[in-house]
Write an enzyme that holds these catalytic residues in place. Structure first.
Site, PDB file in Angstrom:
ATOM      1  N   TYR A 155      38.218  36.602  39.364  1.00  0.00           N
ATOM      2  CA  TYR A 155      37.620  37.529  39.993  1.00  0.00           C
ATOM      3  C   TYR A 155      36.896  37.042  41.106  1.00  0.00           C
ATOM      4  CZ  TYR A 155      34.491  41.521  41.004  1.00  0.00           C
ATOM      5  OH  TYR A 155      33.790  42.627  41.332  1.00  0.00           O
ATOM      6  N   LYS A 159      37.584  37.986  45.395  1.00  0.00           N
ATOM      7  CA  LYS A 159      36.460  38.774  46.138  1.00  0.00           C
ATOM      8  C   LYS A 159      36.248  37.683  47.370  1.00  0.00           C
ATOM      9  CE  LYS A 159      35.998  42.421  44.133  1.00  0.00           C
ATOM     10  NZ  LYS A 159      36.198  43.708  44.932  1.00  0.00           N
TER      11      LYS A 159
END
Length: 342
Positions: A155, A159
């Site tokens: 994740y 990002k």
């Protein structure tokens, strides 16, 4: 509900506006500031709580589908006379678990949504803004894009990719009068965690089972009582987005200051601090040793002691050191030679 748009009003398209999330509350706050908002959701039923707001129209929009993006964009442009003043790429999914054990299908899903989906919307909307020489593109990243922690590495990687993409986009679109902003939330209580897939559930066998409590604690970190309510986050962020010249990065939310601090800390110190905070140091203590004794062939873990030292656990056998090994071999040779001349 169909939105009627006046020429003086800003037109905003937001992705990922399901009830309870950041996009949902950004839509409400932007509408409260006089914007005409098109709230993108994969399933229209997830936007029922926005239906009563006269300034918001829910639009079916799946950022992972070219056809869905094209249809939503055509609808918005037809309703607004061909303009979009602000695009907010908020749609995103969480990916939690040990980085080397996350199924590749889930890796592809998180990057398809958080990176490719973001780029897909930018490619679709930017030409509209470039034609008018004005507009703002807002890409929702995360403080995890600044500093990755254990258990959400993929994740964080998605990002960080969104941040890097935004940096290049900001420079490339500046000549056309378009601003590009990264909004990096800290720990904000939203529906993001509720929608993630648990990797250590059921019969799944993992080498990280001993760290399961730490993984679950990290995954739910943004839902603790000391985190930022999502409606407060929206109230703070929206006025900054509506400025004539918004900042390139807007960071807000619980733990965001700590993330900024760790970003500048040398990796060896950062790894130590995050390892203690998120359980990798403890895992190193809890895992049984797999080193085998060179004499008995037994592994030190599970209580089997070293026949030379009498110690067990993670203590290494003294015979494995080079100096000790040469001394033992020397003693064996001397003993063997002595036996020949007896």
């Amino acid at each position: 509900m169909t939105v009627t748009v006046a020429n003086s009003e800003r037109v905003v398209l937001i992705t990922g506006c399901s009830a309870g999330g950041i996009g949902h509350h950004l839509a409400l706050e932007l509408a409260a500031h006089g914007c005409r908002v098109f709230a993108g959701v994969r399933t229209l039923s997830k936007a029922q709580t926005l239906a009563d707001n006269a300034r918001i129209e829910a639009v079916e929009l799946d950022v992972t589908s070219n056809e869905s993006v094209e249809a939503a964009l055509a609808h918005v442009l037809a309703a607004t006379g061909g303009r979009i003043d602000m695009l907010v790429n908020n749609a995103g999914v969480l990916c939690a678990g040990p980085a080397v054990e996350v199924p590749l299908a889930q890796v592809q899903q998180v990057f398809e949504t958080n990176v490719v989906g973001l780029a897909r919307l930018c490619r679709a909307v930017a030409p509209v803004m470039m034609e008018r020489r004005q507009g703002t593109i807002v890409n929702v990243g995360s403080v995890s894009g600044y500093v990755a922690t254990p258990w959400i590495g993929l994740y964080a990687a998605s990002k960080a990719a969104a941040h890097a993409y935004s940096d290049a986009l900001r420079m490339e679109l500046a000549p056309f009068g378009i601003s590009v902003v990264v909004v990096a939330p800290g720990s904000v209580r939203s529906n993001l965690v509720a929608n993630h897939n648990e990797l250590l559930a059921g019969d799944y066998t993992s080498r990280y089972q001993l760290a399961r409590p730490a993984i679950e604690a990290r995954t739910g970190l943004s839902q603790n009582d000391d985190t930022t309510p999502v409606n407060l986050f929206a109230r703070v962020i929206v006025p900054q987005l509506l400025r004539k010249s918004p900042s390139a990065y807007i960071t807000y939310g619980a733990h965001s200051a700590a993330a900024w601090f760790l970003y500048y800390v040398p990796p060896v110190i950062r790894d130590y601090l995050l390892g203690r905070r998120f359980g990798t140091h403890q895992l190193a203590k809890d895992l049984p040793s797999v080193a085998a004794c060179p004499f008995s062939g037994k592994k030190a873990g599970g209580g089997a002691g070293c026949p030379m030292s009498g110690k067990s656990g993670t203590v290494s056998c003294p015979i494995t050191s080079p100096t000790a090994m040469w001394l033992v071999l020397g003693a064996a040779v001397v003993g063997g030679v002595s036996a020949l001349f007896k």
